[in-house]
Design a protein around this motif. Structure first.
Motif, short mmCIF file in Angstrom:
data_model
loop_
_atom_site.label_atom_id
_atom_site.label_comp_id
_atom_site.label_asym_id
_atom_site.label_seq_id
_atom_site.Cartn_x
_atom_site.Cartn_y
_atom_site.Cartn_z
N ALA A 30 51.34 -73.02 -46.91
CA ALA A 30 50.72 -74.30 -46.58
C ALA A 30 49.94 -74.85 -47.78
N ILE A 31 49.21 -74.00 -48.47
CA ILE A 31 48.46 -74.43 -49.66
C ILE A 31 49.41 -74.95 -50.73
N LEU A 32 50.52 -74.25 -50.95
CA LEU A 32 51.51 -74.70 -51.93
C LEU A 32 52.07 -76.06 -51.54
N THR A 33 52.37 -76.26 -50.26
CA THR A 33 52.91 -77.53 -49.80
C THR A 33 51.89 -78.65 -49.96
N ALA A 57 47.61 -80.50 -44.41
CA ALA A 57 46.42 -79.64 -44.34
C ALA A 57 45.85 -79.61 -42.92
N VAL A 58 45.78 -80.77 -42.28
CA VAL A 58 45.26 -80.83 -40.91
C VAL A 58 46.20 -80.11 -39.95
N ASN A 59 47.51 -80.29 -40.14
CA ASN A 59 48.47 -79.59 -39.28
C ASN A 59 48.40 -78.08 -39.46
N ALA A 60 48.27 -77.62 -40.69
CA ALA A 60 48.31 -76.19 -40.98
C ALA A 60 46.99 -75.49 -40.69
N PHE A 61 45.87 -76.16 -40.92
CA PHE A 61 44.56 -75.50 -40.82
C PHE A 61 43.69 -76.04 -39.69
N GLY A 62 44.17 -77.05 -38.97
CA GLY A 62 43.43 -77.59 -37.85
C GLY A 62 42.52 -78.73 -38.25
N GLU A 63 42.06 -79.45 -37.24
CA GLU A 63 41.22 -80.63 -37.49
C GLU A 63 39.87 -80.28 -38.08
N ALA A 64 39.35 -79.10 -37.77
CA ALA A 64 38.03 -78.72 -38.28
C ALA A 64 38.09 -78.29 -39.75
N ARG A 65 39.07 -77.46 -40.11
CA ARG A 65 39.13 -76.94 -41.48
C ARG A 65 40.11 -77.68 -42.38
N GLY A 66 41.09 -78.35 -41.81
CA GLY A 66 42.12 -79.02 -42.60
C GLY A 66 41.61 -79.96 -43.68
N ARG A 142 36.35 -71.59 -60.45
CA ARG A 142 35.40 -71.91 -59.37
C ARG A 142 36.11 -72.66 -58.25
N ALA A 143 36.99 -73.58 -58.61
CA ALA A 143 37.74 -74.33 -57.59
C ALA A 143 38.64 -73.39 -56.79
N LEU A 144 39.24 -72.41 -57.46
CA LEU A 144 40.08 -71.43 -56.77
C LEU A 144 39.26 -70.58 -55.80
N GLN A 145 38.06 -70.20 -56.22
CA GLN A 145 37.17 -69.44 -55.32
C GLN A 145 36.82 -70.26 -54.09
N LEU A 146 36.49 -71.52 -54.28
CA LEU A 146 36.15 -72.38 -53.15
C LEU A 146 37.34 -72.58 -52.21
N LEU A 147 38.53 -72.73 -52.79
CA LEU A 147 39.74 -72.85 -51.98
C LEU A 147 39.94 -71.59 -51.14
N ALA A 148 39.78 -70.44 -51.77
CA ALA A 148 39.94 -69.18 -51.04
C ALA A 148 38.94 -69.08 -49.90
N GLU A 149 37.71 -69.52 -50.12
CA GLU A 149 36.69 -69.48 -49.07
C GLU A 149 37.06 -70.40 -47.91
N LYS A 150 37.63 -71.56 -48.21
CA LYS A 150 37.98 -72.53 -47.16
C LYS A 150 39.27 -72.16 -46.44
N ALA A 151 40.28 -71.73 -47.20
CA ALA A 151 41.61 -71.53 -46.63
C ALA A 151 41.92 -70.09 -46.25
N LEU A 152 41.31 -69.13 -46.94
CA LEU A 152 41.59 -67.71 -46.70
C LEU A 152 40.28 -66.97 -46.50
N PRO A 153 39.59 -67.25 -45.39
CA PRO A 153 38.27 -66.66 -45.19
C PRO A 153 38.33 -65.14 -45.10
N PRO A 154 37.24 -64.44 -45.48
CA PRO A 154 37.20 -62.98 -45.41
C PRO A 154 37.55 -62.48 -44.01
N GLY A 155 38.26 -61.35 -43.97
CA GLY A 155 38.64 -60.77 -42.69
C GLY A 155 39.94 -61.31 -42.15
#
Length: 177
Positions: A30-33, A57-66, A142-155
């Protein structure tokens, strides 16, 4: 950035590596797309690929996180564009054949993102430095870290499952792009 292909205009002989061979999870696909939508916007502004990027982004991650993920991906793309001096080759999200493959440049970007998501900033820095041709990559990291936090949360894994996100598996056939 190079102009995108569509199913009708695709003439690329070597679109790169098949996504199915790289073990990207659903969220990584989804991130690649999403990124491809932004790449398309910069290569061919009249296509307004940014609207597709936000929609996906909204379709893949939802209205809250997309929306947050869409902005985080755009930040990565912008930081990379500022650091690179040569053309970035990407595959179009509009061409089914191309969308099923990853260009060498896209693969380096995804490798940097995966490393950042795993907290391996040394590896992320190496991939980003190669991608950005030796330029300063601190903003990109830094942008990659923020993306990981938003799109690939810990756990959560790249697939979004509740498990260690370092454990990656191949997506099922037909999943992703």
């Amino acid at each position: 950035m190079t102009l995108p292909n569509t199913d009708r205009t695709c003439r690329i002989e070597d679109p790169g590596h098949p996504i199915s061979d790289l073990g990207y999870g659903q969220r990584e696909c989804a991130i690649l797309t999403i990124a491809r939508g932004y790449f398309s916007s910069f290569a061919s502004p009249e296509r307004q690929g940014w609207t597709f990027a936000i929609y996906h982004a909204v379709n893949a991650f939802g209205e809250a996180r997309g929306p947050d993920v869409a902005v985080a991906v755009l930040s990565v793309v912008q930081c990379m564009r500022q650091a690179r001096t040569s053309v970035f080759r990407f595959n179009s999200h509009e061409c089914r054949r191309c969308a099923a493959h990853v260009s060498g440049h896209e693969q380096m970007l995804m490798a940097a993102m995966r490393a950042a998501a795993r907290g391996r900033m040394d590896a992320a820095s190496g991939h980003a430095t190669l991608l950005c041709e030796g330029s300063d990559v601190q903003k990109l990291l830094r942008a990659l870290q923020l993306l990981a936090e938003k799109a690939l949360p810990p756990g959560r894994s790249a697939d979004g499952d509740q498990r260690d996100r370092i454990e990656l598996r191949n997506p099922a056939p037909g999943v992703g792009l």
